[in-house]
Write a protein that holds these residues in place. Structure first.
Motif, PDB file in Angstrom:
ATOM      1  N   ASP A  97       0.819  -1.220   0.000  1.00  0.00           N
ATOM      2  CA  ASP A  97       0.000   0.000   0.000  1.00  0.00           C
ATOM      3  C   ASP A  97       0.850   1.265   0.000  1.00  0.00           C
ATOM      4  O   ASP A  97       0.358   2.352   0.322  1.00  0.00           O
ATOM      5  CB  ASP A  97      -0.971   0.008   1.170  1.00  0.00           C
ATOM      6  N   GLU A  98       2.110   1.126  -0.380  1.00  0.00           N
ATOM      7  CA  GLU A  98       2.978   2.305  -0.452  1.00  0.00           C
ATOM      8  C   GLU A  98       2.404   3.311  -1.453  1.00  0.00           C
ATOM      9  O   GLU A  98       2.136   2.976  -2.611  1.00  0.00           O
ATOM     10  CB  GLU A  98       4.388   1.897  -0.871  1.00  0.00           C
ATOM     11  N   GLY A  99       2.193   4.523  -1.007  1.00  0.00           N
ATOM     12  CA  GLY A  99       1.653   5.569  -1.859  1.00  0.00           C
ATOM     13  C   GLY A  99       0.141   5.648  -1.876  1.00  0.00           C
ATOM     14  O   GLY A  99      -0.428   6.554  -2.490  1.00  0.00           O
ATOM     15  N   LYS A 119      -4.218  -0.979   0.434  1.00  0.00           N
ATOM     16  CA  LYS A 119      -4.425  -1.628  -0.867  1.00  0.00           C
ATOM     17  C   LYS A 119      -5.459  -2.738  -0.719  1.00  0.00           C
ATOM     18  O   LYS A 119      -6.475  -2.762  -1.409  1.00  0.00           O
ATOM     19  CB  LYS A 119      -3.100  -2.185  -1.403  1.00  0.00           C
ATOM     20  N   ILE A 120      -5.185  -3.673   0.181  1.00  0.00           N
ATOM     21  CA  ILE A 120      -6.175  -4.697   0.526  1.00  0.00           C
ATOM     22  C   ILE A 120      -7.013  -4.123   1.657  1.00  0.00           C
ATOM     23  O   ILE A 120      -6.631  -4.181   2.827  1.00  0.00           O
ATOM     24  CB  ILE A 120      -5.510  -6.013   0.971  1.00  0.00           C
ATOM     25  N   ILE A 121      -8.162  -3.563   1.318  1.00  0.00           N
ATOM     26  CA  ILE A 121      -8.943  -2.846   2.334  1.00  0.00           C
ATOM     27  C   ILE A 121     -10.015  -3.716   2.978  1.00  0.00           C
ATOM     28  O   ILE A 121     -10.658  -3.296   3.944  1.00  0.00           O
ATOM     29  CB  ILE A 121      -9.585  -1.581   1.743  1.00  0.00           C
ATOM     30  N   GLY A 122     -10.203  -4.918   2.449  1.00  0.00           N
ATOM     31  CA  GLY A 122     -11.184  -5.823   3.033  1.00  0.00           C
ATOM     32  C   GLY A 122     -10.749  -7.258   2.858  1.00  0.00           C
ATOM     33  O   GLY A 122     -10.142  -7.615   1.845  1.00  0.00           O
ATOM     34  N   ALA A 123     -11.015  -8.097   3.850  1.00  0.00           N
ATOM     35  CA  ALA A 123     -10.672  -9.510   3.756  1.00  0.00           C
ATOM     36  C   ALA A 123     -11.567 -10.297   4.710  1.00  0.00           C
ATOM     37  O   ALA A 123     -11.478 -10.140   5.928  1.00  0.00           O
ATOM     38  CB  ALA A 123      -9.201  -9.734   4.081  1.00  0.00           C
ATOM     39  N   ARG A 124     -12.419 -11.110   4.129  1.00  0.00           N
ATOM     40  CA  ARG A 124     -13.327 -11.938   4.921  1.00  0.00           C
ATOM     41  C   ARG A 124     -13.267 -13.368   4.395  1.00  0.00           C
ATOM     42  O   ARG A 124     -12.818 -13.607   3.262  1.00  0.00           O
ATOM     43  CB  ARG A 124     -14.762 -11.416   4.835  1.00  0.00           C
ATOM     44  N   ALA A 155      -6.105  -6.068 -10.211  1.00  0.00           N
ATOM     45  CA  ALA A 155      -5.788  -4.781  -9.583  1.00  0.00           C
ATOM     46  C   ALA A 155      -4.434  -4.755  -8.892  1.00  0.00           C
ATOM     47  O   ALA A 155      -4.207  -3.932  -8.012  1.00  0.00           O
ATOM     48  CB  ALA A 155      -6.876  -4.412  -8.577  1.00  0.00           C
ATOM     49  N   GLY A 156      -3.515  -5.635  -9.274  1.00  0.00           N
ATOM     50  CA  GLY A 156      -2.206  -5.645  -8.639  1.00  0.00           C
ATOM     51  C   GLY A 156      -1.394  -4.402  -8.952  1.00  0.00           C
ATOM     52  O   GLY A 156      -1.555  -3.774 -10.002  1.00  0.00           O
ATOM     53  N   ASN A 157      -0.503  -4.045  -8.035  1.00  0.00           N
ATOM     54  CA  ASN A 157       0.390  -2.906  -8.243  1.00  0.00           C
ATOM     55  C   ASN A 157       1.337  -3.153  -9.411  1.00  0.00           C
ATOM     56  O   ASN A 157       1.512  -4.288  -9.866  1.00  0.00           O
ATOM     57  CB  ASN A 157       1.244  -2.655  -6.989  1.00  0.00           C
ATOM     58  N   VAL A 158       1.984  -2.100  -9.862  1.00  0.00           N
ATOM     59  CA  VAL A 158       3.048  -2.209 -10.856  1.00  0.00           C
ATOM     60  C   VAL A 158       4.312  -2.693 -10.144  1.00  0.00           C
ATOM     61  O   VAL A 158       4.827  -2.030  -9.245  1.00  0.00           O
ATOM     62  CB  VAL A 158       3.308  -0.856 -11.546  1.00  0.00           C
ATOM     63  N   SER A 178      -4.160   1.181  -9.365  1.00  0.00           N
ATOM     64  CA  SER A 178      -4.448   2.102  -8.264  1.00  0.00           C
ATOM     65  C   SER A 178      -5.714   1.745  -7.508  1.00  0.00           C
ATOM     66  O   SER A 178      -6.032   2.378  -6.498  1.00  0.00           O
ATOM     67  CB  SER A 178      -4.565   3.539  -8.805  1.00  0.00           C
ATOM     68  N   ALA A 179      -6.456   0.770  -7.991  1.00  0.00           N
ATOM     69  CA  ALA A 179      -7.714   0.391  -7.342  1.00  0.00           C
ATOM     70  C   ALA A 179      -7.453  -0.388  -6.060  1.00  0.00           C
ATOM     71  O   ALA A 179      -6.344  -0.874  -5.814  1.00  0.00           O
ATOM     72  CB  ALA A 179      -8.565  -0.427  -8.301  1.00  0.00           C
ATOM     73  N   ARG A 180      -8.485  -0.513  -5.247  1.00  0.00           N
ATOM     74  CA  ARG A 180      -8.392  -1.263  -3.985  1.00  0.00           C
ATOM     75  C   ARG A 180      -8.950  -2.675  -4.186  1.00  0.00           C
ATOM     76  O   ARG A 180      -9.808  -2.910  -5.044  1.00  0.00           O
ATOM     77  CB  ARG A 180      -9.177  -0.565  -2.879  1.00  0.00           C
ATOM     78  N   VAL A 181      -8.486  -3.592  -3.343  1.00  0.00           N
ATOM     79  CA  VAL A 181      -8.899  -4.992  -3.421  1.00  0.00           C
ATOM     80  C   VAL A 181      -9.604  -5.392  -2.134  1.00  0.00           C
ATOM     81  O   VAL A 181      -9.139  -5.074  -1.035  1.00  0.00           O
ATOM     82  CB  VAL A 181      -7.694  -5.920  -3.663  1.00  0.00           C
TER      83      VAL A 181
END
Length: 684
Positions: A97-99, A119-124, A155-158, A178-181
């Motif tokens: 989630d850098e940046g 970056k990973i804003i939810g996990a269930r 949606a993985g980072n570069v 740039s999207a969230r997962v």
């Protein structure tokens, strides 16, 4: 050195280039035998062919027109993609989630037994029955790798300089980096149950995701009505809330009628190749070389080993006979008999079952299994065509001491790409014959993406190759490509409905060839996805919940059933239900004919999302056996959001299995393309 190899045939022009500044080497034209001679010389580190490399990793996003420098809007960071899968590996660089700033304010989700980030804003995780295997971890952590792979594809980072031990090297990235997962873990060692999938939809819709990616499907063709499975139900409710759902077409191809999810309110995605191909060669003691399909990272250095039939070494103590051992089924082969040898198997077992070849040097499979989806094994392995396999069998019978070796895989360009993989499930829609499925194709063969270190790349426990990136094939890989494309379009048009996004993706898709894909649109739908073009489609075909309700009336659902589903006052009475399917505002046309003469009328409405003042002319590309008429054939618009309706009439006489046509609305800047398929005969 070159002169020593070429002898009297040596000419100075044979040396194409010399490296002199930073290291010592040269480029020279040689035959394979000459190259082998040179490689055996003292002071020679390596000799290798001048194969082509490309500035890519999955390179799939580049191939479908979404390069790294594509236009991006800041709104992309507010897009949330929900992935329903086997979990996620949070320590991957693809999910750093850098940046990143804090999650979007609309987000209502949470993390259970899991440390999230920006970056990973939810996990269930969902395991309704509560049954776990020894390998399962009771949290959203990915043990299997599949969910991590799919999440990073969408949606993985570069991430620069990644590969699978040198293969597919380049820069890894998702469609919307740039999207969230948000990960919804629904898959365990025993599978992904419907109850858990439906629970995930329930939570994801509430949490506020924008796009849902579901790379799941049944293991056999089972045709059930709409709303008899969790994906149909969940995606319908997601559609009601404006959430787009992408679903894999499944891996039960290449026969027709092999899709298992075909609801019109979700996007069904077929798997296409995109240029990358891996070949693994076998060389016999007599010098013959055969080309197979696997990803073999092991190097036997061309050393020859004894080769033996699996049928000749059955595990008698384990209760197996030669008819079982020849297929190399689990535990069927005597472990002592395979030590130091290459084993010839008359069949194919999955990558996770090769562990019983304890001490074997390698395996050669022969089968009709698709050659466009190479597997990774825990020891040197290749999968040959049955024809080549029979030739090896003949060689073994003709010599007293047969030997062979398996080469390290080569990464080559597939000149026929793009085409639909043989494993990809085909349409038509078995429930509603007059709708087209699949909807679209996306890259799904040899895709490199993030992986979990908890599972070896061969998925065999004793394999110590636990790597951060993995190459996989399947419609599971195509689905997140389409989800990423949908998220990209939504970042430009946040208020578009799921149907508008689906229409934009389909009508701007790159046409594919029926010369390579015999099933035509039933293999690839509207064609290969093109995310950048989809942001500016010109016209879109929108569909409301009420439109789907009317369609379902035509499918035989009662007013009572609809009211339970829609939670409103939907009513099927007083409507021409028999013609409902021809009025569902899909961006495609399909017609099943059960006779030689036919004539049907479709009604459609398009919404202007291009230029305020524009005029579109209808152009139809059709075979002689069909008469297709569009009324009116010119649509003029004076504002954005304006709607115009038209009818499309298909008439003809044919007994051809599949006939493909195209409708294109053209204003000089936009070409809004819809596939038209008429089929019957064996196509039913």
């Amino acid at each position: 050195m070159a002169q020593n190899v070429l002898g009297s045939d040596f000419e100075p022009g044979a040396i194409l280039h010399s490296y002199k500044k930073s290291f010592n080497g040269f480029v020279v034209k040689l035959t394979e035998d000459e190259a082998e001679t040179l490689a055996e010389m003292d002071n020679v580190v390596s000799v290798f062919p001048n194969t082509k490399h490309y500035p890519s990793t999955t390179k799939s996003w580049d191939v479908i027109g979404l390069p790294q420098n594509s236009k991006r809007l800041s709104l992309e960071s507010d897009i949330i993609v929900g992935v329903f899968d086997s979990g996620i590996w949070p320590k991957s660089k693809s999910f750093s989630d850098e940046g990143f700033g804090p999650p979007p304010k609309k987000w209502k989700g949470s993390c259970h037994n899991f440390t999230c980030n920006n970056k990973i804003i939810g996990a269930r995780y969902f395991n309704i029955e509560g049954s776990y295997s020894k390998k399962d971890i009771k949290d959203p952590t990915d043990v299997n790798g599949h969910g991590t792979h799919c999440s990073s594809t969408v949606a993985g980072n570069v991430v620069n300089s990644v590969s699978l031990q040198g293969y597919a090297s380049g820069t890894a990235r998702g469609g919307v980096p740039s999207a969230r997962v948000a990960m919804y873990k629904v898959c365990w060692e025993t599978g992904c149950d419907q109850a858990g999938i439906l629970a995930a939809f329930d939570e994801a819709i509430h949490d506020g995701v924008d796009v849902i990616s579901v790379s799941l499907g049944s293991t056999q063709v089972v045709v059930v009505p709409y709303f008899r499975n969790g994906i149909d139900i969940g995606s319908f409710h997601a559609m009601k809330r404006g959430i787009f759902t992408s679903n894999s077409a499944n891996n039960l191809g290449p026969n027709i009628l092999t899709m298992t999810n075909f609801a019109p309110w979700l996007l069904s995605v077929a798997a296409s190749t995109f240029g990358r191909k891996f070949v693994t060669k076998v060389q016999l003691g007599n010098g013959a070389i055969y080309e197979g399909a696997t990803i073999n990272t092991f190097d036997l250095k061309r050393k020859m080993f004894p080769i033996i039939f699996a049928r000749d070494i059955p595990n008698i103590a384990g209760g197996f006979n030669s008819s079982q051992s020849r297929l190399c089924s689990k535990d069927s082969v005597d472990k002592q008999g395979v030590k130091g040898k290459i084993v010839l198997c008359e069949g194919f077992v999955s990558a996770s079952d090769v562990g019983f070849f304890s001490g074997a040097v390698g395996i050669i499979f022969g089968d009709t299994y698709p050659q466009d989806s190479p597997f990774i094994f825990a020891l040197p392995t290749t999968l040959l065509s049955l024809w080549n396999f029979r030739e090896i069998q003949y060689y073994m019978k003709s010599t007293r001491n047969p030997t062979a070796t398996i080469f390290k895989s080569e990464e080559v360009e597939d000149s026929l790409s793009p085409y639909i993989a043989s494993f990809s499930s085909r349409g038509p829609n078995p429930i509603t014959l007059n709708t087209l499925k699949p909807d679209i194709a996306a890259p799904g063969v040899n895709v490199l993406a993030a992986w979990t270190p908890l599972d070896p790349i061969s998925e065999f426990e004793e394999d110590n190759r636990k790597l951060p990136y993995q190459i996989l094939s399947g419609t599971s890989m195509a689905c997140p490509h389409a989800a990423g494309a949908a998220a990209y379009v939504k970042s430009f048009h946040p208020n578009w409905s799921p149907a508008m996004i689906k229409s934009a993706l389909m009508t701007t898709a790159t046409p594919m060839s029926s010369d390579i894909n015999a099933e035509a649109e039933f293999a690839y739908g509207a064609g290969l996805i093109n995310p950048v073009k989809a942001t500016n489609p010109g016209l879109v075909y929108d569909i409301s919940e009420a439109d789907y309700a009317e369609f379902l009336c035509g499918e035989g659902y009662t007013s009572k059933e609809l009211r339970v589903l829609t939670q409103d006052k939907s009513n099927c009475k007083g409507k021409d239900n028999e013609k409902a399917v021809y009025s569902l505002n899909l961006p495609s046309f399909a017609l099943y004919v059960n006779g030689t003469f036919f004539g049907y009328v479709y009604h459609r409405t398009v919404t202007n999302v291009g230029s305020a003042k524009s005029s579109y002319k209808a152009r139809v590309i059709s075979p002689p056996l069909l008469e297709i008429e569009v009324k009116p054939d010119v649509l003029s618009f004076t504002s954005i959001g304006q709607k115009k309706s038209f009818s499309l009439t298909i008439e003809g006489r044919t007994n051809v299995e599949v006939m493909s046509s195209t409708l294109i609305w053209d204003d000089g800047n936009h070409q809004v393309r819809s596939p038209i398929v008429v089929y019957g005969g064996d196509g039913s």
